[in-house]
Design a protein around this motif. Sequence first.
Motif, short mmCIF file in Angstrom:
data_model
loop_
_atom_site.label_atom_id
_atom_site.label_comp_id
_atom_site.label_asym_id
_atom_site.label_seq_id
_atom_site.Cartn_x
_atom_site.Cartn_y
_atom_site.Cartn_z
N ARG A 181 41.02 50.95 42.66
CA ARG A 181 41.43 49.63 42.18
C ARG A 181 42.95 49.51 42.30
O ARG A 181 43.67 50.42 41.86
N PHE A 182 43.39 48.40 42.86
CA PHE A 182 44.81 48.19 43.11
C PHE A 182 45.20 46.77 42.71
O PHE A 182 44.38 45.85 42.79
N GLU A 183 46.45 46.61 42.32
CA GLU A 183 47.02 45.29 42.04
C GLU A 183 48.21 45.08 42.97
O GLU A 183 49.09 45.96 43.06
N VAL A 184 48.24 43.95 43.66
CA VAL A 184 49.33 43.63 44.57
C VAL A 184 50.08 42.42 44.00
O VAL A 184 49.48 41.36 43.77
N LYS A 185 51.38 42.60 43.77
CA LYS A 185 52.22 41.53 43.25
C LYS A 185 53.26 41.16 44.30
O LYS A 185 53.87 42.05 44.92
N ILE A 186 53.46 39.87 44.49
CA ILE A 186 54.34 39.37 45.54
C ILE A 186 55.37 38.44 44.92
O ILE A 186 55.03 37.55 44.13
N GLU A 187 56.62 38.65 45.28
CA GLU A 187 57.72 37.79 44.80
C GLU A 187 58.46 37.19 45.98
O GLU A 187 59.00 37.90 46.83
N GLU A 262 44.10 55.20 49.76
CA GLU A 262 45.10 55.01 48.70
C GLU A 262 46.50 54.93 49.31
O GLU A 262 47.30 54.05 48.95
N LYS A 263 46.79 55.80 50.26
CA LYS A 263 48.10 55.78 50.92
C LYS A 263 48.31 54.49 51.69
O LYS A 263 49.41 53.90 51.66
N ARG A 264 47.27 54.02 52.39
CA ARG A 264 47.40 52.79 53.19
C ARG A 264 47.67 51.58 52.30
O ARG A 264 48.54 50.75 52.59
N SER A 280 50.35 48.61 42.90
CA SER A 280 50.09 49.65 41.91
C SER A 280 48.60 49.97 41.91
O SER A 280 47.78 49.25 42.48
N GLY A 281 48.24 51.06 41.26
CA GLY A 281 46.83 51.46 41.16
C GLY A 281 46.54 52.69 41.99
O GLY A 281 47.44 53.44 42.39
N GLY A 282 45.28 52.93 42.26
CA GLY A 282 44.87 54.11 43.01
C GLY A 282 43.37 54.29 42.96
O GLY A 282 42.63 53.41 42.51
#
Length: 371
Positions: A181-187, A262-264, A280-282
């Motif tokens: 599970r990962f969270e992607v945040k964009i600014e 996870e690395k990708r 973030s996450g893994g």
Amino acid sequence: MTIHDSAVPALSVWVALESPTHHVPGVNGMMDLVASEVEGLPIAVERIPGRDGLGDSLVLRAGVDNGEKAVALMSHLDTVHPVGTTAKDLPVRVEGDRLYGPGVYDMKGGAWLALQAFKDAAKAGAARRPMVFLFTPDEEIGSPTTRGLIEDIGGRSMAVLVTEPAREGGKIVTARKGVGRFEVKIEGRPAHSGSRHADGRNAIREAAHQILAVEAMTDYSRGITTTVALVGGGTAANVIPQHAWFSVDCRVTTVADGAAMEKRILGLKPHDPDVKVTVSGGMNRPPYEKSAEVAALYEKARAIAAASGFDLQDCPMTGGGSDGNFTAALGVPTLDGLGIDGDGAHTLQEYGLIPSIAPRRALIKGLLETL
């Protein structure tokens, strides 16, 4: 044909007590029901207070204290349906041989029948080794507060039996994909979408590029899937969005693929160099592979089931994760999907098959007494 079963009234009480993960009164109410069922029996009860705003855990212990490793049962009592589901969308009811209700299939039915088997084995006193039964409050969100407890009990056991629901007409589970599970945040950079459009850097546009890149990582030939199922961003219709976010679900069949994926995903780079991407996450649950030890445990279960008159089968590696992933990754032989048969997990058509209760209860009792 209506099938009457003495299990139905008792299990219906469990299903009617709504216990979504973040509803602590409901989850702890379920722990109270379990504790009340074993009062006066040769079963020790340990209650572990919840943390981080989640419910308690319960550990039951019984059987002989002969220094041997234990047989461990594991069930979760949290569900995904919000409070109020029974009053409107999914009332607890019997239709033919089906018992409907939130969480009856995933996995109160399995937890209830396994508790009856545990009680039966404790009262009979025929177990060859100690027995431990762990009830947890947070499996539906990835077991964030109980993974350590699961691994501690599992690591001290010779086998782990998980009461997640049966698959495909009663099959049990001997392998599961790993889950990330990962969270992607964009600014980006906000600007007026009419008068200053060129000054902006659209975070949602960047998210679109990143989502397509993540979804393209799916490789069915290797059993790898990537899914973006939650997304958000922006503030107003006339503002270039400064912020956006999305979540990623990743499933893999091997530990090596889990590390590579996870690395990708953690290494995602901005499509627009003026936009910041933070990931973030893994990997949350390691893959649960059908080892030789798991296969041997499955054959023992098949023999016990055959003696009770039914042909127990397993299914191919399933995509869903469970707490069995944690114990299997420790090298502890683990059987999963030992719970009630039925269908509709996480939906408003969820049901358990009443005729599956008695034979699966007998199977678990047999495993507790013969392993």
